[in-house]
Scaffold this active site. Structure first.
Site, PDB file in Angstrom:
ATOM      1  N   LYS A  49      49.155  -9.168 -52.852  1.00 42.82           N
ATOM      2  CA  LYS A  49      47.920  -9.036 -52.073  1.00 42.82           C
ATOM      3  C   LYS A  49      46.790  -9.935 -52.566  1.00 42.82           C
ATOM      4  CE  LYS A  49      49.333  -5.965 -49.102  1.00 42.82           C
ATOM      5  NZ  LYS A  49      49.408  -6.302 -47.667  1.00 42.82           N
ATOM      6  N   SER A 263      58.458  -0.581 -52.903  1.00 49.03           N
ATOM      7  CA  SER A 263      58.499  -1.411 -51.694  1.00 49.03           C
ATOM      8  C   SER A 263      59.478  -2.560 -51.913  1.00 49.03           C
ATOM      9  CB  SER A 263      57.112  -1.934 -51.342  1.00 49.03           C
ATOM     10  OG  SER A 263      56.526  -2.565 -52.461  1.00 49.03           O
TER      11      SER A 263
END
Lengths: 321, 151
Positions: A49, A263
């Protein structure tokens, strides 16, 4: 390159490492099928991110939307919040995060440590509610800047301009790119770049499938698809359940020594599926997938130890990706 | 053998509360028509009047999104598993790392106190922004948080 003028300059340029032990064995004489992991946990705050956060802030600065001392508002409880908090701190902004009230205390502590302020949205509505609450607050605060990662083209562009070129440079023979589908920025940006450059590239999405409570909608019309999402960029899309994600996350650290979040396990599950198909069809494959972040932030779930059933139970009802 | 279909909570009113139902069909479209014959109204929640899959509905055949397998024309075989899910931002990696949500009874106390803290923080934000109309929104959030904590 190993020297940078500031932490922000150290964003991206992550290693791509081969996984010789997890890659499927092919019959004698058959073309090789290889798995490659893009280690995005090597970014400044430890997740992919950072790329999107940096690009979204820069884009807002260039557009004149953001000036020193301004307030950034964003619905996020996770990695984007941490990335934005770091970028905001270094670029001189205040960050307000809107997140569901039932996130872990580590999350709250990390965000506050980086200097973010937090507004909680009701747990019942999950992240949909956090998005709705943030939009509401944004409407009431026209002077606050909501970067809105789900609809911000700079999110996808970060990957079009950095992740995609890095992958192609390090793996010119790439045949498959596998990543997580959330805001969809990684897949849209990297996917578009690779489709332009690599004939026949397969762009594969892995999305987490949660326990029932996470899908706490009252009706279908409350559903949500990120504005960035363009299905035509994808070749396939897999839904990966908790058990498979945990299994692969553990396998990744046990077999290849890469300690990642859940994830990443979901993404590896999809990557292995396409790799094994290639073996079955006797096709050459270089499958690159994203390691989104390290496993540190998820240790408190207890899902790294015990039986798979225990882990599945521990993650029930959690947004583990 | 039939095709096993997993029904999300919000659509179980059509299946008498059943979480999993059996159906038959060579394609997803056929399967939904078959299901609708026993669970009237279900198909109408999944397929638009124009005959496409509803935007906020995701359907997976053996864990793969049918929109990449031909959508309603996706081929099915006996023994396949079909999962229907609503599209949510909760499936978003933007909320990655929101782990350790305490939904377990064992952690209920912790959740409760954490939510109380959440409400307090929210009130703080409301106070900080009291000069503007934002206070109203934050306070509303705060009340809802407090309500959640009280449960």
């Amino acid at each position: 390159m190993a020297r940078y003028d500031s932490l922000l300059d150290a964003c991206g340029g992550t290693p791509l490492v081969g996984l010789p032990r997890l890659s499927p064995t092919v019959p004698d004489g058959a073309p090789p099928v290889r798995l490659w992991a893009k280690l995005e946990d090597r970014n400044p705050t430890g997740s992919i991110k950072d790329r999107a956060a940096l690009f979204m802030v820069r884009a807002a600065e260039e557009a004149g939307r953001l000036r020193t001392g301004d307030t950034i508002l964003e619905p996020t409880s996770g990695n984007t919040g941490i990335s934005l908090a770091m970028v905001a701190k270094l670029r001189g902004y205040r960050l307000v995060c809107v997140m569901p009230e039932n996130v872990s205390t580590e999350r709250v502590q990390l965000l506050r440590m980086y200097g973010a302020e937090i507004i909680f949205s009701p747990a019942v509505g999950g992240s949909n509610q956090a998005v709705a609450t943030a939009k509401q607050i944004s409407a009431e605060h026209p002077d606050w800047v909501m970067l809105y990662q789900y609809g911000n083209e700079a999110n996808a562009r970060a990957h079009y301009e950095t992740t995609g070129p890095e992958l192609l440079h390090d793996l010119p023979t790439i045949t498959h790119f596998v990543a997580g589908l959330g805001t969809t920025g990684t897949l849209m940006g990297t996917g578009r770049y690779l489709r332009e450059k690599v004939d026949g590239i397969q762009v594969v999405a892995a999305e987490p499938r949660y326990g029932e409570v996470v899908y706490g909608l009252r009706n279908i019309d409350e559903g949500y698809v990120p504005e960035l999402y363009d299905a035509s960029v994808l070749s396939r899309r897999f839904s990966v359940g908790t058990r498979d994600a945990v299994l692969r996350t553990r396998q990744l650290v046990e077999v290849e020594g890469i300690f990642a979040g859940f994830s990443t396990g979901a993404i590896l599950h999809a990557a292995l599926a396409v790799a094994h198909e290639a073996v079955r069809d006797g096709r050459r494959a270089d499958v690159a997938f994203v390691v989104c972040d390290g496993g540190w932030k998820y240790l408190s779930t207890g899902a790294y130890g015990g039986t798979l059933a225990d882990a599945e139970d521990a993650l029930e009802g959690q947004l583990w990706a | 053998m039939a095709i096993e279909v997993r029904i999300p909570t919000i659509l179980r009113s059509y299946t008498g509360g059943a979480k999993v139902v059996d159906g038959a069909g060579d394609t997803l479209g056929d399967l939904l028509v078959d299901l609708d014959s026993r669970h009237a109204g279900l198909r109408g929640r999944l397929v638009t009047e124009a005959g496409a899959l509803h935007r906020f509905v995701n359907v997976y055949v053996n864990d793969e999104d049918v929109r990449f397998l031909g959508a309603l024309d996706a081929k099915l075989s006996d023994g396949d598993s079909v999962t229907i899910l609503p599209a949510v931002a909760g499936g978003a990696f933007g909320f990655a790392a929101a782990a350790a949500i305490s939904q377990h009874s064992a952690a209920a106390a912790a959740t409760s106190s954490h939510s109380a803290a959440a409400a307090a923080t929210s009130s703080h934000s409301a106070a900080a922004a009291a000069t503007s109309s934002h206070g109203a929104a934050a306070a509303a959030v705060s009340q809802r948080s407090a309500a959640a904590a009280a449960r």
